[in-house]
Design an enzyme around this catalytic site. Structure first.
Site, PDB file in Angstrom:
ATOM      1  NE  ARG A 246      -4.343  -1.342   0.063  1.00  0.00           N
ATOM      2  CZ  ARG A 246      -4.400  -2.524  -0.834  1.00  0.00           C
ATOM      3  NH1 ARG A 246      -3.535  -2.802  -1.436  1.00  0.00           N
ATOM      4  NH2 ARG A 246      -5.388  -3.056  -0.607  1.00  0.00           N
ATOM      5  CD  GLU A 275      -4.613   3.207  -5.883  1.00  0.00           C
ATOM      6  OE1 GLU A 275      -4.807   2.171  -6.689  1.00  0.00           O
ATOM      7  OE2 GLU A 275      -4.176   2.608  -4.643  1.00  0.00           O
ATOM      8  CG  HIS A 299      -2.865  -0.819  -6.494  1.00  0.00           C
ATOM      9  ND1 HIS A 299      -3.879   0.031  -5.646  1.00  0.00           N
ATOM     10  CD2 HIS A 299      -2.584  -2.158  -6.074  1.00  0.00           C
ATOM     11  CE1 HIS A 299      -3.764  -1.131  -4.434  1.00  0.00           C
ATOM     12  NE2 HIS A 299      -2.988  -2.177  -4.976  1.00  0.00           N
TER      13      HIS A 299
END
Length: 335
Positions: A246, A275, A299
């Site tokens: 993350r 994000e 991602h």
């Protein structure tokens, strides 16, 4: 009466990976499915989720406490992936609602991303590709020969965390011949260390010794921002950072300082905070010599076809468990 399910995320994806066969397929087909787009507001969730026994949500979509408390029939909040940090666990605990994830379904896929980003940095893949396209193939080849190319097999790799993804990464790195170190809050049994070919060491020692450091931990109050100035200073000079976990684990400005100073040779980032990544993000506007040390991917580490097939079958198995009055699997909270 069929169970109502609120699905938050890409409708096309939920429909594509809906189980088709057997009793599970029949159950999924019979459920009353209501869809909301990713990023739905608390008000939208309350309205669309009225009467829903379960919410299945893209892990990037928050499920706030006010929505959880306003849905009296809610029994399960199921992440479409592994992340659950956007779901209000305190409210779910109070309401007696299970929060579950799809633990391990994308481990192999993310492990491949760890290997890919490492190789791209070691071989300067993005810069080299651009050079060939610009007609400078031989110039780039000479530059890389003079600068030296490090093989992955020559690298000591450190895994911070040793969950499903780290274990899958260790399996994939082992054939390269890498020396593998790991740190985990709890040391794993010796038999497991032998199985995966890893050596335990304290975090500070791992950072000091490893040529590549991979972040394989969940975001918690203790790990958020863990990759800060002190973290990077403790890393071996010239090392690489890989983050497929993350973006919240990394302090962006600290990473920029480590890259700009030359202490860090590069970073491969599948995840960046915040994000979605805004156009004015500082990592996207660096001097050319610093920008070339970064490799981004959007991602995508865990979103392979295989991962989604495994995840969506597990999602519906968990929903079915709750419908039958059974405890679901991979509960992450304490309802």
């Amino acid at each position: 009466m069929s169970m109502k399910i609120l699905l938050i995320g890409a409708k096309e994806r939920f429909e594509t990976y809906l189980p088709q066969n057997g009793p599970l397929g029949a159950f999924a087909a019979e459920c009353d499915k209501v869809y909301l787009p990713r990023g739905a507001s608390a008000g939208d969730i309350q309205k669309a989720g009225a009467g829903a026994g379960a919410i299945v949500a893209d892990p990037m979509t928050p499920v706030p406490g006010e929505a959880i408390m306003a849905l009296p029939d809610l029994r399960l909040i199921q992440s479409e992936g592994v992340g659950v940090n956007g779901f209000d666990a305190a409210a779910a605990n109070e309401k007696g609602v299970f929060i579950c994830n799809c633990k391990g379904v994308n481990a192999g896929a993310v492990a491949e991303q760890n290997v890919m980003l490492s190789l791209m940095l070691l071989r300067r893949a993005v810069v080299a590709d651009a050079a060939v396209r610009a007609g400078h193939q031989m110039d780039m080849k000479e530059t890389m020969m003079l600068g030296g190319i490090t093989e992955l097999s020559q690298c000591r790799v450190g895994l911070l965390g040793f969950g499903d993804i780290a274990r899958a990464t260790a399996r994939r790195l082992s054939p390269f011949g890498c020396e593998l170190l790991y740190w985990n809050r709890t040391r794993r049994p010796v038999e497991e260390e032998r199985e995966y070919g890893v050596i335990y060491c304290e975090k500070a020692d791992l950072l000091a010794q490893c040529d590549i450091v991979m972040l394989c931990v969940a975001v918690t109050p203790e790990t958020s921002g863990m990759a800060n100035d002190g973290f990077f200073a403790a890393m071996k000079p010239g090392a690489l950072l890989i983050n497929t976990a993350r973006g919240d684990l990394v302090e962006n400005e600290a990473l920029i300082r480590a890259l700009s100073s030359g202490h860090l040779a590069g970073a491969g980032l599948d995840t960046v905070s915040p994000e979605p990544v805004p156009e004015d993000h500082p990592l996207l506007h660096l001097p050319k010599e610093v920008a070339e040390k970064l490799v981004f991917s959007p991602h995508i580490g865990g979103i392979t076809v295989g991962s989604f097939q495994r995840a969506h079958r597990f999602i519906w198995e968990n929903v079915w468990r709750v419908e039958k009055g059974e405890k679901p699997l991979y509960v992450t909270n304490q309802p």
